[in-house]
Design a protein around this motif. Structure first.
Motif, mmCIF file in Angstrom:
data_model
loop_
_atom_site.group_PDB
_atom_site.id
_atom_site.type_symbol
_atom_site.label_atom_id
_atom_site.label_comp_id
_atom_site.label_asym_id
_atom_site.label_seq_id
_atom_site.Cartn_x
_atom_site.Cartn_y
_atom_site.Cartn_z
ATOM 1 N N LYS A 32 -18.619 -5.494 5.325
ATOM 2 C CA LYS A 32 -18.588 -5.719 3.974
ATOM 3 C C LYS A 32 -17.488 -6.520 3.665
ATOM 4 O O LYS A 32 -16.364 -6.450 4.279
ATOM 5 N N HIS A 33 -17.753 -7.190 2.470
ATOM 6 C CA HIS A 33 -16.560 -8.298 2.206
ATOM 7 C C HIS A 33 -15.614 -7.303 1.251
ATOM 8 O O HIS A 33 -15.925 -7.546 -0.042
ATOM 9 N N VAL A 34 -14.768 -6.738 1.854
ATOM 10 C CA VAL A 34 -13.853 -5.924 0.853
ATOM 11 C C VAL A 34 -12.434 -6.296 1.467
ATOM 12 O O VAL A 34 -12.196 -6.751 2.626
ATOM 13 N N ALA A 35 -11.421 -5.980 0.570
ATOM 14 C CA ALA A 35 -10.097 -6.432 0.646
ATOM 15 C C ALA A 35 -9.636 -5.670 2.245
ATOM 16 O O ALA A 35 -8.861 -6.233 2.847
ATOM 17 N N ASP A 80 -17.592 0.478 6.303
ATOM 18 C CA ASP A 80 -17.699 -0.790 5.836
ATOM 19 C C ASP A 80 -18.531 -1.566 6.946
ATOM 20 O O ASP A 80 -18.592 -2.555 6.634
ATOM 21 N N GLY A 122 -7.941 -1.332 8.855
ATOM 22 C CA GLY A 122 -8.778 -2.612 8.143
ATOM 23 C C GLY A 122 -8.459 -3.748 8.916
ATOM 24 O O GLY A 122 -9.389 -4.487 9.281
ATOM 25 N N THR A 171 -21.353 -3.356 8.590
ATOM 26 C CA THR A 171 -22.901 -3.336 8.004
ATOM 27 C C THR A 171 -23.587 -3.624 9.326
ATOM 28 O O THR A 171 -24.990 -3.798 9.267
ATOM 29 N N PRO A 190 -11.291 -2.948 4.786
ATOM 30 C CA PRO A 190 -12.301 -2.332 5.298
ATOM 31 C C PRO A 190 -12.055 -1.085 6.246
ATOM 32 O O PRO A 190 -10.853 -1.074 6.748
ATOM 33 N N THR A 191 -13.124 -0.148 6.233
ATOM 34 C CA THR A 191 -13.015 1.248 6.902
ATOM 35 C C THR A 191 -14.160 1.142 7.744
ATOM 36 O O THR A 191 -15.108 0.462 7.618
ATOM 37 N N GLN A 202 0.648 -1.223 0.003
ATOM 38 C CA GLN A 202 0.092 -0.177 -0.010
ATOM 39 C C GLN A 202 0.878 1.354 0.087
ATOM 40 O O GLN A 202 0.652 2.277 -0.583
#
Length: 271
Positions: A155-158, A164, A140, A166, A160-161, A90
């Protein structure tokens, strides 16, 4: 002519001695290694063993996670050893960097530490505050830890913040702060996600935590590394330092100093 020849011979001898001196200096090369935190027990051991190989390791300490890569990129450092693969990836993307890993070091699972009035996960109640690191990578990772602990869903993200999240049945208040400040928040929050370096500097023992990040196949991205500029990935001296690090002697130091809170990762099998 005779005087001139004598003068030339003396000059040549002096030059030869100087060249020999330079060669000796090169053999005792100083290698600047950037680290974060103040706990040098592993690197002190590595440095002592490297010195026997005519390599003088000089540790340069930082408190901010972005500084060691910037210093390496600019040439102020030769190597650094503080980050995991995901953080490096990153950072390179965000800073147009070409820093590369030249060797794995440790895997250090992050932990959730209890704050005021909390002794276990069950003590965390509705509306409580939880501090997490605010840099994108560790933020994350910390949120995933809270999800694994059953405190919220994402959420299913690489990576998250807080946006995200839910499901947050307890309506927990997530407080992002600088990673170096997470331990200090324990006096005012219910819990904090703290990485190993910060926990060690704050004298927080690993067994004081109330939840630990699982070690599995998803942990590969969190393995820490020794990094160099792209042009130096084949530097023989730097490779020798990696070889000195990746030994049983280092494993012994890690076990004695940190127990199971840090795991030698250069030959780890993740499932």
């Amino acid at each position: 002519m005779k005087k001139l020849l004598i003068a030339f011979t003396a000059l040549f001898a002096a030059f030869t001695l100087a060249a020999c001196g330079a060669g000796k200096s090169a053999d005792n090369q100083v290698v600047k290694v950037g680290v974060v935190g103040t706990d040098d027990r592993i690197w002190d051991s590595v440095a002592a063993r490297a010195k026997k190989e005519n390599i003088n390791i000089k540790l340069v300490h930082f408190t901010d996670f972005d500084q060691p890569n910037a210093a390496l990129k600019s040439g102020q450092l030769d190597l650094n050893a503080f980050q995991h693969f995901y953080f490096l990836d990153q950072w390179n993307k965000a800073n147009h960097g070409t820093i590369k890993s030249i060797g794995k070091t440790i895997l250090a699972p992050i932990r959730l530490y209890p704050g005021k009035g909390v002794k276990s996960l069950k003590d965390i109640k509705a509306g409580d505050q939880i501090a997490i690191p605010n840099d994108p990578t560790n933020e994350g990772r910390a949120l995933v830890l809270l999800q694994t602990a059953g405190l919220l869903k994402l959420k299913h993200v690489a990576l998250p913040t807080p946006n995200d999240i839910t499901d947050n049945k307890l309506k927990l208040k997530i407080i992002p702060v600088d990673a170096s400040q997470t331990a200090r928040q324990l006096t005012s929050v219910a819990a904090a996600v703290i990485n190993n370096t910060t926990a060690q500097d704050a004298n927080l023992p690993a067994n004081a935590s109330i939840f630990v990040e699982p070690v599995n196949k998803d942990s590969a991205q969190w393995i820490n590394l020794i990094a160099a500029n792209a042009k130096d990935v084949n530097n023989k001296t730097y490779k020798k330092i990696v070889a000195i690090y990746q030994t049983q002697a280092t494993k012994d130091v890690i076990k004695k100093a940190y127990g199971t809170s840090e795991i030698p990762a250069w030959d780890i099998k993740l499932k």
